[in-house]
Design a protein around this motif. Structure first.
Motif, PDB file in Angstrom:
ATOM      1  N   TRP A 426       0.830  -1.209   0.000  1.00 19.49           N
ATOM      2  CA  TRP A 426       0.000   0.000   0.000  1.00 19.49           C
ATOM      3  C   TRP A 426       0.867   1.263   0.000  1.00 19.49           C
ATOM      4  N   HIS A 427       1.936   1.226   0.757  1.00 20.28           N
ATOM      5  CA  HIS A 427       2.831   2.389   0.807  1.00 20.28           C
ATOM      6  C   HIS A 427       3.459   2.652  -0.558  1.00 20.28           C
ATOM      7  N   GLU A 428       3.866   1.608  -1.271  1.00 19.70           N
ATOM      8  CA  GLU A 428       4.437   1.787  -2.607  1.00 19.70           C
ATOM      9  C   GLU A 428       3.387   2.345  -3.568  1.00 19.70           C
ATOM     10  N   PHE A 429       2.150   1.897  -3.401  1.00 19.13           N
ATOM     11  CA  PHE A 429       1.067   2.420  -4.257  1.00 19.13           C
ATOM     12  C   PHE A 429       0.837   3.907  -4.005  1.00 19.13           C
ATOM     13  N   THR A 430       0.728   4.293  -2.751  1.00 22.79           N
ATOM     14  CA  THR A 430       0.494   5.703  -2.437  1.00 22.79           C
ATOM     15  C   THR A 430       1.691   6.569  -2.802  1.00 22.79           C
ATOM     16  N   ARG A 431       2.888   6.030  -2.697  1.00 26.61           N
ATOM     17  CA  ARG A 431       4.079   6.803  -3.054  1.00 26.61           C
ATOM     18  C   ARG A 431       4.116   7.093  -4.542  1.00 26.61           C
ATOM     19  N   GLN A 432       3.707   6.092  -5.363  1.00 27.11           N
ATOM     20  CA  GLN A 432       3.705   6.303  -6.807  1.00 27.11           C
ATOM     21  C   GLN A 432       2.510   7.138  -7.258  1.00 27.11           C
ATOM     22  N   GLY A 433       1.412   7.051  -6.510  1.00 28.60           N
ATOM     23  CA  GLY A 433       0.271   7.900  -6.812  1.00 28.60           C
ATOM     24  C   GLY A 433      -0.576   7.452  -7.982  1.00 28.60           C
ATOM     25  N   VAL A 434      -0.284   6.298  -8.556  1.00 29.31           N
ATOM     26  CA  VAL A 434      -1.077   5.782  -9.675  1.00 29.31           C
ATOM     27  C   VAL A 434      -1.395   4.318  -9.403  1.00 29.31           C
ATOM     28  N   VAL A 435      -2.455   3.853 -10.078  1.00 31.07           N
ATOM     29  CA  VAL A 435      -2.814   2.440  -9.957  1.00 31.07           C
ATOM     30  C   VAL A 435      -1.796   1.635 -10.761  1.00 31.07           C
ATOM     31  N   SER A 436      -0.883   1.033 -10.039  1.00 31.17           N
ATOM     32  CA  SER A 436       0.217   0.326 -10.685  1.00 31.17           C
ATOM     33  C   SER A 436       0.401  -1.031 -10.016  1.00 31.17           C
ATOM     34  N   ARG A 437       1.567  -1.592 -10.258  1.00 26.46           N
ATOM     35  CA  ARG A 437       1.841  -2.936  -9.762  1.00 26.46           C
ATOM     36  C   ARG A 437       1.609  -3.082  -8.258  1.00 26.46           C
ATOM     37  N   PRO A 438       2.111  -2.205  -7.382  1.00 29.19           N
ATOM     38  CA  PRO A 438       1.891  -2.386  -5.943  1.00 29.19           C
ATOM     39  C   PRO A 438       0.415  -2.412  -5.553  1.00 29.19           C
ATOM     40  N   PHE A 439      -0.421  -1.636  -6.247  1.00 30.96           N
ATOM     41  CA  PHE A 439      -1.842  -1.640  -5.903  1.00 30.96           C
ATOM     42  C   PHE A 439      -2.462  -3.001  -6.171  1.00 30.96           C
ATOM     43  N   PHE A 440      -2.188  -3.586  -7.335  1.00 32.48           N
ATOM     44  CA  PHE A 440      -2.773  -4.894  -7.654  1.00 32.48           C
ATOM     45  C   PHE A 440      -2.222  -5.976  -6.723  1.00 32.48           C
ATOM     46  N   VAL A 441      -0.959  -5.850  -6.353  1.00 33.18           N
ATOM     47  CA  VAL A 441      -0.398  -6.795  -5.382  1.00 33.18           C
ATOM     48  C   VAL A 441      -1.141  -6.678  -4.062  1.00 33.18           C
ATOM     49  N   TRP A 442      -1.339  -5.456  -3.592  1.00 30.73           N
ATOM     50  CA  TRP A 442      -2.063  -5.277  -2.333  1.00 30.73           C
ATOM     51  C   TRP A 442      -3.484  -5.823  -2.435  1.00 30.73           C
ATOM     52  N   LEU A 443      -4.167  -5.566  -3.524  1.00 34.73           N
ATOM     53  CA  LEU A 443      -5.552  -6.004  -3.681  1.00 34.73           C
ATOM     54  C   LEU A 443      -5.653  -7.528  -3.676  1.00 34.73           C
TER      55      LEU A 443
END
Length: 717
Positions: A426-443
């Protein structure tokens, strides 16, 4: 003292290796001596490992200045390849976990394997298995790591198919061997490519800043795949070994079938050693990944492989009835968490979950083995039930392991390690600010966390709650102390080990247990991931909700004998029975591989057979044989008619010449010789009277001779 302990690290894998040799050479006839040697050797390895680990824990700056002990091994041309051991933070935490879990499994095995006709052989195999894993942990370079890796592969084949009288057992062993060898091929290619680029496989060389910069700066263009950096390509090849060994999609199919082996083997393979070795390898080569940018395709391949595997295996685990296969798919899922964490840069989180998972998953497997023994080797949870009061130690330790697996909030090790993975994503997703690889991993991992809690509650309720649903369950009794004591010891770590990685945002717990000690020791060069309270609240709610839903479905009204599974009944009502059946059948991947890859291999084998037997090879060989035989027959006839005739003619001529020579010798030579001899004798007899021996006679003859000669001279003149 610390230097002496560190320099003794090479003895850690040596003790179980010597136990293996001692058992097969001399102690195999005595069961007590066999397990005594194995447990004593494992105890020595555990004590020395913890000595090394605790010395490492108190060594400052160990990450920057890891400890290496090497000696020359064999020449490689211009250089000599070394062999040795390495002690760094990753090695230290693995040495804390692996030998202790192995020792508990060894002790447990004395009760589980009691009465088995190949009792001594079993302890020899698991001793060699432990030696392979410990050798992998302390290896100083990738070559000796690969050797230890293959030792474990051999032992897994021998142990999964240990009861080879059953067709399912030896097929499972063969399946595990073949599937993991696919991954091993990629690993070997990666090691060879790395050696060709750096000229070394030692960690201090290949992970040096200069080597990493060089590998990250070189590129390679591949057909259809585009341009890759050498570092990312090597990392992906080595990751192939992790996919095989740690049963990640699509090479996950071998691990559930590995349940055919004895349960202590399942605990070894699924918790402390073999599958963990794949994650350990990926963590070991993590500097290669860090050398390339986060946008590199290698990161995405690793992250999505792990995240998809975690969710995919969790769905399958929900529909399994075999108590060990539920845990097998759970293991695949939890390994997916670790792989996904490494794929998004969560090195500390992955290592943390690797250690905690080893303890609580070993506990769950050994607990399932205790149940299986009590139920006379029954493994179908629908034929169990009512074991809570009959097996209290097994029940409560199994519950603690299940809570750790589910991530029960705040009080289990699984919660803290799993939470760090989700928080990092989640932290990597928020740091990048876009729906990217970390977001799908978290989901994907968050959904998998809810499913994990549900199938864990389902397993506990079906196994222990309600009334016995079979004769064996009704007669079950608690296992002996050799099996329950390891359960209690592992349960302690399954609960308490998580406190070593409590984030600093928890001041009270941090003050009690070291303020995220694990992060400071293992990953001080990585920035600490701040706690995300919404993520923690959501994952806690999913864990509690999954456990609660599992209890509502399976615990509030326990399953009765011959009753349809409540989840299956609900899904049928909602016209989703096909999905439940697909999950029960593992989404037909075994059938898919059987219909495609296996069928193709069999077809290719048959083509090769016909090519050899009927079409080309054998016909050509037979033709050459017939031509050769014809030539041999012609040659024999020529030899018989011509050569033998000449030889016989020459022989007869020789005999004739010999006869003629003998006749000539007898008639002519002997006649002439004898005639001359007789003539000489006659002449001698005629002349003998002349030789009177008187001087005056000789003078008279001489005078007469002179007068005769004088007369002749005068006459002819």
């Amino acid at each position: 003292m610390r230097e002496i302990i560190f320099s003794s690290t090479w003895l850690i894998p040596l003790f179980p290796l010597l136990a293996f040799l001692g058992i097969i050479l001399s102690a195999h006839r005595s069961r007590r001596l066999s397990h005594g040697i194995a447990i004593a050797a494992m105890t020595l390895s555990w004590l020395l490992s913890w000595g090394v680990a605790f010395c490492a824990f108190r060594t400052p700056h160990l990450a920057e200045h890891s400890i290496h002990f090497t000696v020359p091994w064999f020449p490689t041309g211009a250089t000599t390849f070394p062999i040795g051991v390495c002690v760094d933070p990753l090695t230290a935490v693995a040495l804390f976990m692996v030998p202790f879990v192995c020792l508990m499994i060894f002790i447990y095995s004395t009760g589980y394997m009691r009465g088995d006709p190949r009792y001594s052989r079993f302890f020899a195999y698991i001793s060699l298995f432990a030696a392979g894993m410990l050798g992998l942990v302390v290896s100083e370079n990738l070559l000796t790591l690969f050797i230890s890796w293959e030792i474990m592969g051999l032992c897994s084949y021998l142990l999964i198919g240990f009861w080879y009288e059953k067709a399912s057992a030896y097929r499972a062993g063969l399946k595990a061997f073949i599937v993991t060898k696919i991954g091993d091929l990629f690993l070997l290619l990666g090691i060879l490519y790395l050696y060709s680029q750096t000229g070394s496989l030692s960690y201090d060389v290949i992970f040096s800043e200069e080597a990493l910069r060089s590998l990250a700066g070189r590129t390679l263009t591949l057909p259809l795949l585009g341009t890759w950096t050498v570092a990312s390509l090597i990392a992906l090849l080595i990751f192939g070994g992790t996919v095989g060994k740690s049963a990640q999609f699509p090479l996950h199919v071998w691990l559930p079938d590995a349940m055919e082996g004895p349960t202590p083997v399942s605990a070894l393979i699924h918790a402390a050693t073999m599958v963990s070795a794949g994650i350990f390898l990926l963590a070991r080569i993590f500097p290669l990944l860090r050398a390339v940018e986060h946008g590199d395709p290698a990161w995405g391949v690793i992250a999505f492989t792990g995240a998809f595997t975690a969710l995919f295996a969790s769905v399958i685990a929900v529909a399994q009835d075999d108590i060990k296969r539920v845990l097998a798919f759970s293991t695949i899922s939890q390994l997916g968490y670790m792989v996904a964490a490494l794929g998004i840069g969560g090195y500390v989180a992955a290592v943390f979950h690797l250690i905690t998972h080893a303890f609580f998953k070993a506990l769950l497997f050994l607990g399932s083995g205790s149940v299986i023994i009590a139920c006379h080797h029954e493994m179908d949870m629908k034929a169990m039930g009512g074991l809570k009061d009959r097996m209290p130690v097994t029940f409560w330790t199994f519950v603690l392991g299940g809570l750790a697996l589910s991530g029960f909030p705040l009080v289990t090790s699984g919660f803290w390690s799993k939470e760090e993975i989700l928080t990092h994503a989640w932290h990597e997703f928020t740091r990048q600010g876009v729906v990217s690889r970390p977001f799908f991993v978290w989901l994907l991992l968050t959904v998998a966390a809810g499913l994990t809690a549900f199938y864990t509650a389902r397993q506990i309720c079906l196994t222990f709650l309600g009334q016995p649903r079979s004769h064996h369950a009704a007669q079950a009794q608690e296992s002996p102390w050799t099996m329950t004591v390891p359960l209690v010891m592992l349960a302690f770590f399954a609960i308490c080990l998580g406190f070593a990685g409590i984030p600093q945002e928890f001041p009270l717990l941090g003050a009690l247990f070291g303020d995220n000690w694990l992060h400071h020791f293992v990953g001080h060069s990585f920035p600490a991931t701040p706690v995300s309270w919404p993520v923690m609240a959501l994952s806690s709610a999913l864990a509690l909700g999954g456990l609660g839903l599992g209890w509502l479905v399976y615990g509030r009204k326990p399953l009765q004998a011959d009753q349809l599974d409540p989840l299956e009944r609900v899904m049928r009502k909602r016209r989703l029975g096909w999905l439940y059946q697909a999950a029960r059948r593992r989404f037909y991947f075994d059938e898919l591989y059987q219909a495609t890859i296996v069928r193709f291999v069999i077809w290719l084998s048959r083509m090769c057979y016909h090519f050899d037997k009927h079409w080309v090879v054998d016909p050509l060989v037979n033709l050459v044989g017939r031509v050769t035989r014809l030539a041999a027959e012609v040659s024999a006839a020529f030899d018989r008619v011509v050569i033998d005739g000449l030889v016989n003619l020459s022989g007869r001529a020789g005999i004739a010449l010999s006869t003629l020579s003998r006749w000539t010798d007898d008639v002519i030579v002997d006649g002439v010789v004898n005639g001359l001899g007789r003539a000489t004798g006659a002449l001698g007899r005629a002349l003998r009277p002349v030789q009177t021996g008187k001087v005056q006679n000789y003078l008279l003859v001489a005078m007469m001779t002179v007068l005769a000669l004088a007369g002749l001279y005068i006459f002819y003149r």
